[in-house]
Write a protein that holds these residues in place. Sequence first.
Motif, PDB file in Angstrom:
ATOM      1  N   VAL A 138      14.513 -41.640  24.115  1.00 13.67           N
ATOM      2  CA  VAL A 138      15.629 -40.385  24.202  1.00 13.67           C
ATOM      3  C   VAL A 138      16.739 -41.011  24.921  1.00 13.67           C
ATOM      4  CG1 VAL A 138      15.892 -38.009  24.729  1.00 13.67           C
ATOM      5  CG2 VAL A 138      13.779 -38.811  24.023  1.00 13.67           C
ATOM      6  N   PRO A 335      12.873 -33.694  25.427  1.00 11.40           N
ATOM      7  CA  PRO A 335      13.806 -33.059  24.430  1.00 11.40           C
ATOM      8  C   PRO A 335      13.184 -33.351  22.931  1.00 11.40           C
ATOM      9  CG  PRO A 335      14.698 -34.381  26.142  1.00 11.40           C
ATOM     10  CD  PRO A 335      13.324 -34.686  26.336  1.00 11.40           C
ATOM     11  N   GLY A 336      13.374 -32.128  22.374  1.00 11.62           N
ATOM     12  CA  GLY A 336      12.856 -32.558  20.947  1.00 11.62           C
ATOM     13  C   GLY A 336      11.436 -32.659  20.586  1.00 11.62           C
ATOM     14  N   HIS A 463      15.035 -35.160  19.147  1.00 10.45           N
ATOM     15  CA  HIS A 463      16.194 -35.232  20.046  1.00 10.45           C
ATOM     16  C   HIS A 463      17.312 -35.847  19.249  1.00 10.45           C
ATOM     17  CE1 HIS A 463      14.374 -39.202  20.069  1.00 10.45           C
ATOM     18  NE2 HIS A 463      15.715 -39.536  20.182  1.00 10.45           N
TER      19      HIS A 463
END
Length: 525
Positions: A138, A335-336, A463
Motif C-alpha cells: 500500500v 486501506p482497501g 487500495h
Amino acid sequence: MKLRDFIPHLDKPAVSGSLDTEITGLAYDSRNVGPGIAFVAIRGTHADGHAYIGKAIELGAAAIISEQAPAEDCTVPWVHVRHSRIALAQAAAALNGHPAKALTIAGVTGTNGKTTTAFLLHHLFNAAQMRSGLLGTVFYDLGGGEHVPATHTTPESLEIQGLLGSMRDNGCRACAMEVSSHALDQDRVFGLPFAAAIFTNLTQDHLDYHGTMEKYFEAKVRLFQITAESSSRSTLVINADDAWGRKLIQRFEHTGRVVRFGFGVGCDYRAVNVRYDLTGTTFELEAKGRSFLVRLPLIGDFNVYNALGALAAAQGVGLNLREAIKHLQNAPQVPGRMERVSENTRFQVFVDYAHTPDGIENAVRTARALRPSRLITVFGCGGDRDRGKRPKMAAAAEAGSDICVLTSDNPRTEDPVQILNDTKAGFARPQKHAVIVDRREAIQTALQHAREGDIVLIAGKGHEDYQDIQGKKHPFDDRKVARQYLHQLKAERAAEREEKAAEREAMRGGFNRPDRPDRPDRFDR
Ligand SMILES: CC(=O)N[C@H]1[C@@H](OP(=O)(O)OP(=O)(O)OC[C@H]2O[C@@H](n3ccc(=O)[nH]c3=O)[C@H](O)[C@@H]2O)O[C@H](CO)[C@@H](O)[C@@H]1O[C@H](C)C(=O)N[C@@H](C)C(=O)N[C@H](CCC(=O)O)C(=O)O
Ligand SMILES: Nc1ncnc2c1ncn2[C@@H]1O[C@H](COP(=O)(O)OP(=O)(O)OP(=O)(O)O)[C@@H](O)[C@H]1O
Ligand SMILES: N[C@H](CCC[C@H](N)C(=O)O)C(=O)O
Ligand SMILES: [Mg+2]
C-alpha cells in the motif's frame, strides 16, 4: 565511497581498474547511470542488463559490476562477480552503511494476508514505543511522518537498502515488511537479518512467474532460510492450519525456533471462540499455557490468522504479549481490505483486495457471516497474470454470492473481453450473473440493484487508485467510485421522496384544504 570499500562486502570478486575510483551511487538500470555511478548488470525476465553495459559506459559509469569478465581493452573499473543480484544487495547495503543492523526486521510472506499482517505488526511496534518503518503493497512508511508511494510490494535491493537507511535516519528501531515471492526469487532481500519471519498461507497465484506451486513454495522457503541463518534467536512464525505451512514446519522444526499459529489443536498461538460483528472480531487467544481475550477492529476469520501471526512475531522479537493484545484493539483499518465505504445506507458496501481464488472465497465468506439478505459481488481478474486462477475466482465468487457482476481489473496488455471470457468459464450458472466490461458501470449497476439488507462486495482493487489499460494507469478508485455513486443515489432518492411528498401534499391540499379555494375538494364538486 571508494571502490575498494565495497570489495570486502562482495563474494570473491575479481577486480580490474583503480580501487580508488569514487562511487557515489549504484544503478541496475542503465537509464539511471551517470558519472560516479556503478552500473550493476542483472538478468531479468525480458532483458539482460549485460546488454546495456556499453550504454552505461557511454553515460559515464564509474564502474561496472557484472557476471561477465571485462573485454581486454576495457578501461572502466570492473568488478566480476558470480551473482550480480547478490552483489547488488551487498553493495547497496554497504553504500547505505548497513542500515538493517540498526533495525529489528520482521518479514511477512504468503499468498494472502501479508499487507494486513505487516500493518498490524507496524502498529504493534509503534504502540510499544519502538518506532517502526513499513514496506509493503500500500505504501512505505519511513518513520518520518509521511508515506512514500509503493512501487512494489517488496522493491529491488537497492531501493530496500535506501529505504531502510531513511528509517534508521528517522529514528526507527524496527521495520515490518512484506516479502513477495518475486522478491525472494530475485534476491531483493538477500542479506537482511530478519529477526522474525511469518508465513501466512500458500494458495494459487503467480504461476505465470513460478510455473508450479512447488516452485512458488520454494521461493517462500527462502525467507525462512535467510531468517534461520540470520541469528540464533530469530523466530519462524508459521500458519499450521495451512497444508504448505505444515511442510514448512517440517523443514524447520529441527531449528527449535518454529512458532505455530492457527485454530488447530497443538498451535502455540491458537484462536478459539471467535465472534464477529460489523466492526470487528473478538476471540480468545491460547498461548504459553494462558488465555487472553483479544479484540481486533477488523472483520473476517482470515484476519484472526493475521492477528495471530502478528502477535506471535511481536512476542518473538521481545514485545510484551499482554501489551500487544491491548494495542491490537486500536489497530488501523488497512486501506482497501474489507473497508466499509457505506454509511447510513440501507445496504452495506465493502471494498476488498481479494484477487486470488482463496482471497475471494475468504472475502465472500466474511461478507456472508454478516448475514446479508443478498450478497452481490463485483470482481474481475488481472491481465498479464496467472490465467489459471480466473475460472477458479469465478467459481469462488459464485459459490458464496447471490449475484456476481464480473468486470475488468487491470487488463494491462490483454484484451479485457478475453479475460472476462476466461473468467466466466468458471461460473456454473452464467445466466445468473452480469458481465460488464467497464468497472465504473459494473459498480454502479451493483449499487443500483442493491436492496435493503444487501451487501455489495467490490473485490480485487482494494487500495489501488488506477485501472491499468495497455500500460496506462487511468485514475480509478473503487472506494471513490462507490461513495460518489452512493451520494448520487441518495440525492436521487431524496429528490424522489420530496417529489412524492409534494405530490401527496398537493393531493391533500386539493382534497382537504378549505383555505385553498383554488383547489376545491373533490367531494364538494
Ligand atoms: C516479473 C518481475 O518481477 N519483474 C521485475 C524485474 O523486471 P524484469 O526482470 O522484467 O527486467 P527486464 O526488463 O528483463 O530488465 C533486466 C535488467 O535490465 C535492465 N535494463 C533494461 C532496459 C534498459 O534500457 N537498460 C537496463 O539496464 C533493467 O533495469 C533490469 O535490471 O526487475 C525489475 C527491477 O527490479 C522490476 O521492476 C520488475 O518488476 C515488474 C515491474 C513487476 O511488475 N513485478 C511484479 C510482478 C512484482 O514484483 N510483484 C511483487 C508482488 C507480487 C505479490 O505478492 O502479489 C512485488 O514485490 O511487487
Ligand atoms: N490470512 C489470510 N488468508 C486468506 N485470505 C486473506 C488473508 N488476509 C487477507 N486475505 C484476503 O486477501 C486479500 C489481500 O490481503 P492482503 O493485502 O493482506 O494480502 P497480501 O498478501 O499483501 O496480497 P498481495 O500479495 O497482493 O499484496 C484481502 O483483501 C482479503 O480478501
Ligand atoms: N500483487 C498482485 C496484485 C493484484 C491486484 C489486482 N488488482 C490485479 O491487478 O490483478 C499482482 O500484481 O499480481
Ligand atoms: Mg500485499
